[in-house]
Write a protein that holds these residues in place. Structure first.
Motif, PDB file in Angstrom:
ATOM      1  N   GLN A 126       0.831  -1.202   0.000  1.00 15.55           N
ATOM      2  CA  GLN A 126       0.000   0.000   0.000  1.00 15.55           C
ATOM      3  C   GLN A 126       0.868   1.256   0.000  1.00 15.55           C
ATOM      4  O   GLN A 126       0.578   2.216  -0.706  1.00 15.55           O
ATOM      5  CB  GLN A 126      -0.936   0.012   1.206  1.00 15.55           C
ATOM      6  CG  GLN A 126      -2.092  -0.948   1.083  1.00 15.55           C
ATOM      7  CD  GLN A 126      -2.947  -1.010   2.338  1.00 15.55           C
ATOM      8  OE1 GLN A 126      -2.523  -0.594   3.419  1.00 15.55           O
ATOM      9  NE2 GLN A 126      -4.157  -1.555   2.203  1.00 15.55           N
ATOM     10  N   ARG A 127       1.935   1.242   0.820  1.00 10.24           N
ATOM     11  CA  ARG A 127       2.850   2.391   0.834  1.00 10.24           C
ATOM     12  C   ARG A 127       3.488   2.576  -0.534  1.00 10.24           C
ATOM     13  O   ARG A 127       3.636   3.706  -1.009  1.00 10.24           O
ATOM     14  CB  ARG A 127       3.922   2.210   1.906  1.00 10.24           C
ATOM     15  CG  ARG A 127       3.447   2.483   3.320  1.00 10.24           C
ATOM     16  CD  ARG A 127       4.608   2.571   4.298  1.00 10.24           C
ATOM     17  NE  ARG A 127       5.366   1.357   4.405  1.00 10.24           N
ATOM     18  CZ  ARG A 127       5.218   0.437   5.349  1.00 10.24           C
ATOM     19  NH1 ARG A 127       4.327   0.611   6.289  1.00 10.24           N
ATOM     20  NH2 ARG A 127       5.963  -0.647   5.353  1.00 10.24           N
ATOM     21  N   ASP A 136       3.988   5.447  -5.546  1.00 11.20           N
ATOM     22  CA  ASP A 136       3.894   5.495  -7.000  1.00 11.20           C
ATOM     23  C   ASP A 136       2.822   6.487  -7.452  1.00 11.20           C
ATOM     24  O   ASP A 136       3.023   7.220  -8.428  1.00 11.20           O
ATOM     25  CB  ASP A 136       3.588   4.107  -7.556  1.00 11.20           C
ATOM     26  CG  ASP A 136       4.745   3.134  -7.376  1.00 11.20           C
ATOM     27  OD1 ASP A 136       5.876   3.600  -7.108  1.00 11.20           O
ATOM     28  OD2 ASP A 136       4.514   1.908  -7.503  1.00 11.20           O
ATOM     29  N   GLN A 137       1.711   6.515  -6.721  1.00  8.86           N
ATOM     30  CA  GLN A 137       0.642   7.454  -7.058  1.00  8.86           C
ATOM     31  C   GLN A 137       1.117   8.890  -6.876  1.00  8.86           C
ATOM     32  O   GLN A 137       0.829   9.754  -7.698  1.00  8.86           O
ATOM     33  CB  GLN A 137      -0.599   7.182  -6.187  1.00  8.86           C
ATOM     34  CG  GLN A 137      -1.798   8.035  -6.533  1.00  8.86           C
ATOM     35  CD  GLN A 137      -2.325   7.773  -7.923  1.00  8.86           C
ATOM     36  OE1 GLN A 137      -2.316   6.657  -8.396  1.00  8.86           O
ATOM     37  NE2 GLN A 137      -2.780   8.808  -8.600  1.00  8.86           N
ATOM     38  N   ASN A 138       1.860   9.140  -5.786  1.00  5.84           N
ATOM     39  CA  ASN A 138       2.397  10.480  -5.556  1.00  5.84           C
ATOM     40  C   ASN A 138       3.366  10.871  -6.664  1.00  5.84           C
ATOM     41  O   ASN A 138       3.358  12.019  -7.132  1.00  5.84           O
ATOM     42  CB  ASN A 138       3.090  10.565  -4.197  1.00  5.84           C
ATOM     43  CG  ASN A 138       2.105  10.545  -3.047  1.00  5.84           C
ATOM     44  OD1 ASN A 138       0.935  10.834  -3.223  1.00  5.84           O
ATOM     45  ND2 ASN A 138       2.580  10.196  -1.869  1.00  5.84           N
ATOM     46  N   ALA A 178       4.422  13.975 -11.444  1.00  4.45           N
ATOM     47  CA  ALA A 178       4.768  14.031 -12.864  1.00  4.45           C
ATOM     48  C   ALA A 178       3.643  14.694 -13.662  1.00  4.45           C
ATOM     49  O   ALA A 178       3.912  15.493 -14.580  1.00  4.45           O
ATOM     50  CB  ALA A 178       5.045  12.631 -13.396  1.00  4.45           C
ATOM     51  N   GLN A 179       2.397  14.381 -13.304  1.00  3.28           N
ATOM     52  CA  GLN A 179       1.254  14.988 -13.993  1.00  3.28           C
ATOM     53  C   GLN A 179       1.237  16.495 -13.764  1.00  3.28           C
ATOM     54  O   GLN A 179       1.000  17.270 -14.693  1.00  3.28           O
ATOM     55  CB  GLN A 179      -0.049  14.348 -13.513  1.00  3.28           C
ATOM     56  CG  GLN A 179      -1.287  14.840 -14.237  1.00  3.28           C
ATOM     57  CD  GLN A 179      -1.301  14.463 -15.706  1.00  3.28           C
ATOM     58  OE1 GLN A 179      -0.849  13.396 -16.072  1.00  3.28           O
ATOM     59  NE2 GLN A 179      -1.798  15.336 -16.548  1.00  3.28           N
ATOM     60  N   LYS A 180       1.481  16.928 -12.512  1.00  2.00           N
ATOM     61  CA  LYS A 180       1.519  18.352 -12.204  1.00  2.00           C
ATOM     62  C   LYS A 180       2.630  19.036 -12.997  1.00  2.00           C
ATOM     63  O   LYS A 180       2.448  20.132 -13.529  1.00  2.00           O
ATOM     64  CB  LYS A 180       1.759  18.577 -10.706  1.00  2.00           C
ATOM     65  CG  LYS A 180       0.537  18.614  -9.866  1.00  2.00           C
ATOM     66  CD  LYS A 180       0.879  19.003  -8.451  1.00  2.00           C
ATOM     67  CE  LYS A 180      -0.342  19.087  -7.589  1.00  2.00           C
ATOM     68  NZ  LYS A 180      -0.024  19.459  -6.205  1.00  2.00           N
ATOM     69  N   LYS A 181       3.787  18.381 -13.019  1.00  6.60           N
ATOM     70  CA  LYS A 181       4.928  18.949 -13.744  1.00  6.60           C
ATOM     71  C   LYS A 181       4.584  19.104 -15.224  1.00  6.60           C
ATOM     72  O   LYS A 181       4.878  20.133 -15.836  1.00  6.60           O
ATOM     73  CB  LYS A 181       6.142  18.031 -13.558  1.00  6.60           C
ATOM     74  CG  LYS A 181       7.436  18.602 -14.038  1.00  6.60           C
ATOM     75  CD  LYS A 181       8.590  17.677 -13.682  1.00  6.60           C
ATOM     76  CE  LYS A 181       9.909  18.258 -14.138  1.00  6.60           C
ATOM     77  NZ  LYS A 181      11.038  17.402 -13.788  1.00  6.60           N
TER      78      LYS A 181
END
Length: 181
Positions: A83-84, A89-91, A96-99
């Motif tokens: 889960q961590r 990976d989600q973070n 990356a999406q924000k960038k």
């Protein structure tokens, strides 16, 4: 005769006592006590064996239960770790999406800036052409004085300076756009 009788009575009583002690039913009583003692000992041994067997079963059940608990904890820890990792990976993906989104915004902004500066350049060039045409028209008619000619030259020079600044802005905006691509 009294003595004979007395002696005979004592003798008979003694014989009777001797015979009475050798009767088999007294032996059976002694044997039944031994048998009951043996039965109690056997019962205790059987109970002890049963308790030992129960203790072994309890110990083995406890070992199995501890093993299951250990496996459960391992599974929980593995799940938490996964889960961590998923969250990590989600973070990373979100980052990356924000960038990417920020880069796209900057790129769009730079393109908009280049287009805006090119429009300014077109307007300023158009205004300069109009000024020069008007100046030439007025000059050819001979309606301008030396002071007015100088004023027009200053106006035209200011417009040329404005155009050169706009060209610098276009160059800088284009350079910024190229760097973002």
């Amino acid at each position: 005769m009294k003595y004979k009788l007395l002696l005979t009575a004592i003798l008979l009583t003694t014989i009777q006592n001797l015979v009475a002690q050798e009767l088999p039913y007294e032996t059976n009583v002694a044997d039944s006590i031994k048998v009951s003692t043996l039965d109690i000992k056997n019962q205790k041994a059987a109970d002890k064996a049963g308790l030992e067997k129960q203790l072994k079963q309890d110990k083995s059940a406890l070992v199995v239960q501890e093993g299951l608990e250990k496996d459960r904890k391992k599974a929980e820890n593995k799940l938490k770790k996964e889960q961590r990792q998923v969250e990590k990976d989600q973070n990373k993906l979100d980052k990356a999406q924000k960038k990417f989104d920020n880069k796209q915004k900057k790129l769009a902004s730079a393109e908009k800036s280049v287009a805006k500066n090119q429009k300014k350049m077109a307007r300023a060039t158009k205004d300069l052409n109009k000024m020069e045409a008007k100046f030439e028209k007025l000059k050819s008619r001979g309606k301008l004085t030396a002071v007015n000619v100088e004023k027009w030259n200053v106006k035209i020079s200011k417009q040329k300076l404005k155009i050169s600044r706009i060209q610098e802005d276009i160059y800088n905006s284009q350079d910024k756009l190229d760097k973002l691509r």
